[in-house]
Design a protein around this motif. Structure first.
Motif, PDB file in Angstrom:
ATOM      1  N   SER A 159      -6.002  -6.594 -20.543  1.00  0.00           N
ATOM      2  CA  SER A 159      -5.344  -6.065 -19.665  1.00  0.00           C
ATOM      3  C   SER A 159      -5.729  -4.036 -19.813  1.00  0.00           C
ATOM      4  N   ALA A 160      -5.218  -3.479 -18.801  1.00  0.00           N
ATOM      5  CA  ALA A 160      -5.250  -2.468 -18.358  1.00  0.00           C
ATOM      6  C   ALA A 160      -4.152  -1.907 -17.340  1.00  0.00           C
ATOM      7  N   TYR A 161      -3.758  -0.742 -16.787  1.00  0.00           N
ATOM      8  CA  TYR A 161      -2.801   0.520 -16.631  1.00  0.00           C
ATOM      9  C   TYR A 161      -3.280   0.173 -15.020  1.00  0.00           C
ATOM     10  N   ASP A 162      -2.024  -0.576 -14.681  1.00  0.00           N
ATOM     11  CA  ASP A 162      -2.676  -0.414 -13.086  1.00  0.00           C
ATOM     12  C   ASP A 162      -2.209   0.616 -12.467  1.00  0.00           C
ATOM     13  N   PRO A 163      -2.994   1.388 -11.875  1.00  0.00           N
ATOM     14  CA  PRO A 163      -2.076   3.007 -11.238  1.00  0.00           C
ATOM     15  C   PRO A 163      -1.668   2.350 -10.591  1.00  0.00           C
ATOM     16  N   ILE A 164      -1.896   0.865  -9.341  1.00  0.00           N
ATOM     17  CA  ILE A 164      -0.964   0.994  -8.503  1.00  0.00           C
ATOM     18  C   ILE A 164      -0.212   0.247  -8.190  1.00  0.00           C
ATOM     19  N   SER A 165       0.507  -0.811  -9.107  1.00  0.00           N
ATOM     20  CA  SER A 165       1.337  -1.353  -9.345  1.00  0.00           C
ATOM     21  C   SER A 165       2.818  -0.548 -10.617  1.00  0.00           C
ATOM     22  N   GLY A 166       1.836   0.664 -11.294  1.00  0.00           N
ATOM     23  CA  GLY A 166       1.900   0.696 -12.194  1.00  0.00           C
ATOM     24  C   GLY A 166       2.711   0.217 -13.625  1.00  0.00           C
ATOM     25  N   ALA A 167       1.738  -0.634 -13.799  1.00  0.00           N
ATOM     26  CA  ALA A 167       2.218  -2.220 -15.069  1.00  0.00           C
ATOM     27  C   ALA A 167       1.085  -3.002 -15.439  1.00  0.00           C
TER      28      ALA A 167
ATOM     29  N   PHE B  28       0.822  -1.255   0.191  1.00  0.00           N
ATOM     30  CA  PHE B  28      -0.290   0.020  -0.199  1.00  0.00           C
ATOM     31  C   PHE B  28       0.904   1.351  -0.042  1.00  0.00           C
ATOM     32  N   PHE B  29       1.641   1.255   0.880  1.00  0.00           N
ATOM     33  CA  PHE B  29       3.190   2.420   0.766  1.00  0.00           C
ATOM     34  C   PHE B  29       3.397   2.587   0.019  1.00  0.00           C
TER      35      PHE B  29
ATOM     36  N   LEU C  54      -6.892  -2.097   4.376  1.00  0.00           N
ATOM     37  CA  LEU C  54      -7.247  -1.032   5.227  1.00  0.00           C
ATOM     38  C   LEU C  54      -8.217  -1.306   6.494  1.00  0.00           C
ATOM     39  N   SER C  55      -9.467  -1.608   6.079  1.00  0.00           N
ATOM     40  CA  SER C  55     -10.527  -2.446   7.192  1.00  0.00           C
ATOM     41  C   SER C  55     -10.180  -2.765   8.220  1.00  0.00           C
ATOM     42  N   LEU C  56      -8.825  -3.448   7.859  1.00  0.00           N
ATOM     43  CA  LEU C  56      -8.642  -4.168   9.612  1.00  0.00           C
ATOM     44  C   LEU C  56      -7.199  -3.432   9.906  1.00  0.00           C
TER      45      LEU C  56
END
Length: 255
Positions: free
Chosen positions: A112-120, A32-33, A138-140
């Motif tokens: 597939s599409a661009y994943d903003p989390i992993s950048g791939a 996440f970070f 995050l809920s945990l």
């Protein structure tokens, strides 16, 4: 002002520098970070302010640390964050393995599409499951656990005193091997059902050669997989939750 200047001793400056590197290692590698959605400048500023906030908890200050020892201690602080992040990254990699297996079996690997989390580039199904996993984490109170973990390490591991023990290496090797089993277990219901559908379509094509598999079988297989995903996604998230909680417990035991 004079009290602040008096506190700027060599020991306090070295301690703050090492604490800053400990936070930097955590925010650079923890799930996440380490997302591309969190800019490096934000992570750097967060590390600095968290170091200021947690500095009163520091109980170990070296007064005779040389530059060579300070450099080695800084590397070990970053290594602490990296090794701790691997414990959690393996859990997220397990669910990523499951989602990629599901996408491949459904025939949606090219969707597939661009994943903003992993950048791939990543499959759509994989992105949805990964976002659900992050929301569940995050809920945990995953973000709260990070600060509790750092406070815990400050009481158990002095600044610059981290050592990569054999217990940590053994756990990471075992967890890495377990990652494939957990990922396969998450995706097994869909993989098994799609395999069964392929067998049925093969039998139909054998008895009815005029059966057009691409025109009829392929959409039917995707529809069946989507229905099964909707039905079993709570079970997948429950298994992910259990694995994440086990990883939290392991971090408290190993560090």
């Amino acid at each position: 002002m004079m009290e602040f200047l008096k506190s700027l001793t060599d020991g306090n400056v070295a301690a703050f520098f090492l604490l800053l590197l400990r936070f930097a290692g955590i925010f650079a590698f923890f799930p996440f970070f380490d997302s591309q959605l969190v800019p490096v400048s934000v992570r750097g500023a967060l590390s600095f302010f968290m170091a200021l906030l947690f500095f009163p908890l520091v109980s170990y200050v070296s007064l005779d640390m040389t530059w060579e020892n300070l450099l080695i201690a800084g590397v070990m602080e970053v290594l602490l964050g990296f090794s701790a992040s691997l414990v959690l990254q393996i859990v997220f990699s397990a669910i990523a393995l499951a989602s990629d297996s599901i996408s491949f079996s459904m025939g949606l690997t090219m969707a597939s599409a661009y994943d903003p989390i992993s950048g791939a580039q990543k499959s759509i199904v994989g992105q949805v499951i990964a976002l659900l996993a992050i929301v569940l984490a995050l809920s945990l109170n995953f973000h709260h656990f990070v600060f509790l973990f750092i406070a815990h390490t400050l009481s158990t591991i002095p600044l610059g005193g981290f050592e990569l023990s054999g217990g940590i290496i053994a756990y990471l090797i075992k967890a890495f091997a377990q990652m494939f089993l957990v990922g396969f277990a998450m995706a097994f219901p869909i993989l098994g059902l799609i395999l069964l559908s392929d067998v049925i379509f093969g039998m139909i094509m054998k008895t009815h050669p005029q059966f057009n598999l691409l025109a009829i079988g392929f959409p039917v297989k995707i529809a069946i997989a989507f229905v099964v995903i909707i039905l079993i996604i709570p079970a997948i998230m429950l298994r992910f939750k259990n694995e994440l909680q086990a990883a939290f417990y392991a971090l408290n035991q190993l560090f």
